[in-house]
Design a protein around this motif. Sequence first.
Motif, PDB file in Angstrom:
ATOM      1  N   ILE A 123       5.570  10.829  -1.928  1.00  0.00           N
ATOM      2  CA  ILE A 123       5.001   9.819  -1.029  1.00  0.00           C
ATOM      3  C   ILE A 123       5.431   8.430  -1.495  1.00  0.00           C
ATOM      4  O   ILE A 123       5.235   8.063  -2.655  1.00  0.00           O
ATOM      5  CB  ILE A 123       3.459   9.908  -0.996  1.00  0.00           C
ATOM      6  CG1 ILE A 123       3.015  11.251  -0.404  1.00  0.00           C
ATOM      7  CG2 ILE A 123       2.874   8.754  -0.180  1.00  0.00           C
ATOM      8  CD1 ILE A 123       1.505  11.450  -0.400  1.00  0.00           C
ATOM      9  N   ASP A 163       4.329   5.092  -1.374  1.00  0.00           N
ATOM     10  CA  ASP A 163       3.176   4.237  -1.096  1.00  0.00           C
ATOM     11  C   ASP A 163       3.620   2.780  -1.229  1.00  0.00           C
ATOM     12  O   ASP A 163       3.701   2.230  -2.331  1.00  0.00           O
ATOM     13  CB  ASP A 163       2.051   4.553  -2.076  1.00  0.00           C
ATOM     14  CG  ASP A 163       0.763   3.793  -1.777  1.00  0.00           C
ATOM     15  OD1 ASP A 163       0.795   2.922  -0.878  1.00  0.00           O
ATOM     16  OD2 ASP A 163      -0.257   4.045  -2.441  1.00  0.00           O
ATOM     17  N   LYS A 176       2.354  -0.061  -0.647  1.00  0.00           N
ATOM     18  CA  LYS A 176       1.436  -1.064  -1.199  1.00  0.00           C
ATOM     19  C   LYS A 176       1.447  -1.057  -2.714  1.00  0.00           C
ATOM     20  O   LYS A 176       1.114  -2.057  -3.351  1.00  0.00           O
ATOM     21  CB  LYS A 176       0.023  -0.827  -0.672  1.00  0.00           C
ATOM     22  CG  LYS A 176      -0.890  -2.040  -0.784  1.00  0.00           C
ATOM     23  CD  LYS A 176      -2.164  -1.839   0.000  1.00  0.00           C
ATOM     24  CE  LYS A 176      -2.976  -3.133   0.060  1.00  0.00           C
ATOM     25  NZ  LYS A 176      -4.199  -2.979   0.887  1.00  0.00           N
ATOM     26  N   THR A 202      -2.947   5.269   8.933  1.00  0.00           N
ATOM     27  CA  THR A 202      -3.265   5.402   7.509  1.00  0.00           C
ATOM     28  C   THR A 202      -2.541   6.557   6.839  1.00  0.00           C
ATOM     29  O   THR A 202      -2.418   6.584   5.613  1.00  0.00           O
ATOM     30  CB  THR A 202      -4.780   5.590   7.331  1.00  0.00           C
ATOM     31  OG1 THR A 202      -5.207   6.741   8.092  1.00  0.00           O
ATOM     32  CG2 THR A 202      -5.532   4.349   7.806  1.00  0.00           C
ATOM     33  N   ASP A 203      -2.070   7.514   7.621  1.00  0.00           N
ATOM     34  CA  ASP A 203      -1.408   8.688   7.033  1.00  0.00           C
ATOM     35  C   ASP A 203       0.079   8.432   6.820  1.00  0.00           C
ATOM     36  O   ASP A 203       0.722   7.735   7.604  1.00  0.00           O
ATOM     37  CB  ASP A 203      -1.591   9.910   7.938  1.00  0.00           C
ATOM     38  CG  ASP A 203      -3.040  10.330   8.054  1.00  0.00           C
ATOM     39  OD1 ASP A 203      -3.783  10.117   7.077  1.00  0.00           O
ATOM     40  OD2 ASP A 203      -3.424  10.861   9.123  1.00  0.00           O
ATOM     41  N   PRO A 204       0.666   9.032   5.769  1.00  0.00           N
ATOM     42  CA  PRO A 204       2.117   8.944   5.569  1.00  0.00           C
ATOM     43  C   PRO A 204       2.857   9.569   6.752  1.00  0.00           C
ATOM     44  O   PRO A 204       2.360  10.511   7.388  1.00  0.00           O
ATOM     45  CB  PRO A 204       2.344   9.738   4.286  1.00  0.00           C
ATOM     46  CG  PRO A 204       1.033   9.738   3.585  1.00  0.00           C
ATOM     47  CD  PRO A 204      -0.007   9.767   4.669  1.00  0.00           C
ATOM     48  N   HIS A 205       4.040   9.055   7.037  1.00  0.00           N
ATOM     49  CA  HIS A 205       4.809   9.548   8.174  1.00  0.00           C
ATOM     50  C   HIS A 205       6.291   9.501   7.826  1.00  0.00           C
ATOM     51  O   HIS A 205       6.714   8.771   6.906  1.00  0.00           O
ATOM     52  CB  HIS A 205       4.528   8.715   9.422  1.00  0.00           C
ATOM     53  CG  HIS A 205       4.824   7.244   9.243  1.00  0.00           C
ATOM     54  ND1 HIS A 205       6.087   6.729   9.211  1.00  0.00           N
ATOM     55  CD2 HIS A 205       3.979   6.198   9.080  1.00  0.00           C
ATOM     56  CE1 HIS A 205       6.045   5.431   9.033  1.00  0.00           C
ATOM     57  NE2 HIS A 205       4.779   5.077   8.946  1.00  0.00           N
ATOM     58  N   GLN A 222       7.588  11.161   3.747  1.00  0.00           N
ATOM     59  CA  GLN A 222       6.225  10.651   3.606  1.00  0.00           C
ATOM     60  C   GLN A 222       6.248   9.192   3.145  1.00  0.00           C
ATOM     61  O   GLN A 222       6.315   8.908   1.952  1.00  0.00           O
ATOM     62  CB  GLN A 222       5.438  11.488   2.599  1.00  0.00           C
ATOM     63  CG  GLN A 222       5.333  12.964   2.981  1.00  0.00           C
ATOM     64  CD  GLN A 222       4.438  13.714   2.029  1.00  0.00           C
ATOM     65  OE1 GLN A 222       3.213  13.713   2.173  1.00  0.00           O
ATOM     66  NE2 GLN A 222       5.038  14.359   1.036  1.00  0.00           N
ATOM     67  N   LYS A 273       4.080   5.749   3.332  1.00  0.00           N
ATOM     68  CA  LYS A 273       2.741   5.217   3.633  1.00  0.00           C
ATOM     69  C   LYS A 273       2.803   3.699   3.608  1.00  0.00           C
ATOM     70  O   LYS A 273       2.954   3.073   2.560  1.00  0.00           O
ATOM     71  CB  LYS A 273       1.714   5.717   2.617  1.00  0.00           C
ATOM     72  CG  LYS A 273       0.287   5.256   2.932  1.00  0.00           C
ATOM     73  CD  LYS A 273      -0.711   5.823   1.932  1.00  0.00           C
ATOM     74  CE  LYS A 273      -2.130   5.386   2.281  1.00  0.00           C
ATOM     75  NZ  LYS A 273      -3.121   5.927   1.318  1.00  0.00           N
ATOM     76  N   TYR A 276       1.282  -0.197   5.133  1.00  0.00           N
ATOM     77  CA  TYR A 276       0.000  -0.901   5.203  1.00  0.00           C
ATOM     78  C   TYR A 276       0.163  -2.094   6.121  1.00  0.00           C
ATOM     79  O   TYR A 276       1.290  -2.444   6.510  1.00  0.00           O
ATOM     80  CB  TYR A 276      -0.477  -1.336   3.818  1.00  0.00           C
ATOM     81  CG  TYR A 276       0.440  -2.299   3.106  1.00  0.00           C
ATOM     82  CD1 TYR A 276       0.223  -3.680   3.143  1.00  0.00           C
ATOM     83  CD2 TYR A 276       1.545  -1.833   2.386  1.00  0.00           C
ATOM     84  CE1 TYR A 276       1.074  -4.554   2.494  1.00  0.00           C
ATOM     85  CE2 TYR A 276       2.399  -2.710   1.742  1.00  0.00           C
ATOM     86  CZ  TYR A 276       2.160  -4.068   1.796  1.00  0.00           C
ATOM     87  OH  TYR A 276       3.007  -4.935   1.159  1.00  0.00           O
TER      88      TYR A 276
END
Length: 379
Positions: A44, A46, A48, A120-123, A150, A152, A154
């Motif tokens: 993932i 992320d 942020k 809000t979900d990973p894509h 994945q 994510k 923000y």
Amino acid sequence: MKTYNIIVLLAFLGLCWSCQEDEKVVLQQPDSFVLNLPKYASGIYDLKNTETIEFTTSQPDYGFTAVAIYSVEVSLTQDFAQAVTLPGTYTTARFNISAADLALALVGMHGVTEESDYPTDPHPLYVRLSSVLNTKNDGAVKSNIITLPQVKGYFALDPMVMPENMYIIGNVAGNWNWDGATEMIPVWGTPGKFWAMQYLGQTGEGANAQIKFNYAMAWNGNEFGYNQVTFGEGSVNLAGIAESEGNIEIGNPGWYIVVVTTTINGREYEYAVDFFPPQVHLQGGTAGGNWGTTDEKYRFTVPNLSSGADAAFVSPAFTNTGEVRASIQLPGHEWWHTEFIVFDGVFVPRGAGDDQDRITGNAGQKLYINFTTNTGKIE
């Protein structure tokens, strides 16, 4: 025999050199090139909590060694129907993109304007590179497409930066038309702070001057007036400030140095507005060698209100032959933070720029400046 062999060898080398000179570099147009799947693509991303994402690629085969210029394109769909090119270009086969830039791009790609609407979900995110050789887009070619399963994001927002421009509009400043608004001058070394020498006399019908401000020349909802500013100490009494339908009304008609100071509070601009007496001074050699002076004997005369906005401020006679320098003086600033001069009949403030070129004046001459038309002269 040895001499003959040397001559033959030299002739052969000359022929080979001639052949090399005749060779031409031919640009081949590749069909594609390879963007490698990152090592941790299955995890993932992320954004942020990530600073950068690393990519590696192989250079397109242009038929010769060249420095390719890569751009990163991303899309929410594999067909790249609504692709976005991220900021920045790269010239090496291994580089890192900014996670913050990607997050900001994703906000626009998702088309959301409120944080509560952001997914809000990973894509999945689809990525490819574009390669060119120069600004003419020679050798333009796309890489293969890779998938980051994945990602994510923000609700990222552009960082707040100080406005680079500020304008005054009013019933005597442009007649409420932005084309005639007064462009304020940046104060050197203080982003978001601006000044202007502004005529705030009454209108032809005898109404008091009223003004507003904006950092764009437009009625775009960002204009601000009486209810959106705080006034500096003494400004209200000096200018006789009152509120009139959200505008700043000037109860004491006259010329004023108007100053806007911008600060950033979260995602909002906050503004302080000051009004100062219209004092302009010579500086340096033509002011008796005095620098940073506010002495009245080096102060310009202020046009009478009956002269209207289109009238000149006039300096005292130059005490010496030398560089012509002039300025206003703002509290907490050096004189040269707000200096200006006249070049070829044009009023030129230093603003946020570098030290200005020099103009020489002769003892006994005067400096004339029209702050409304941005013109002037030395005579």
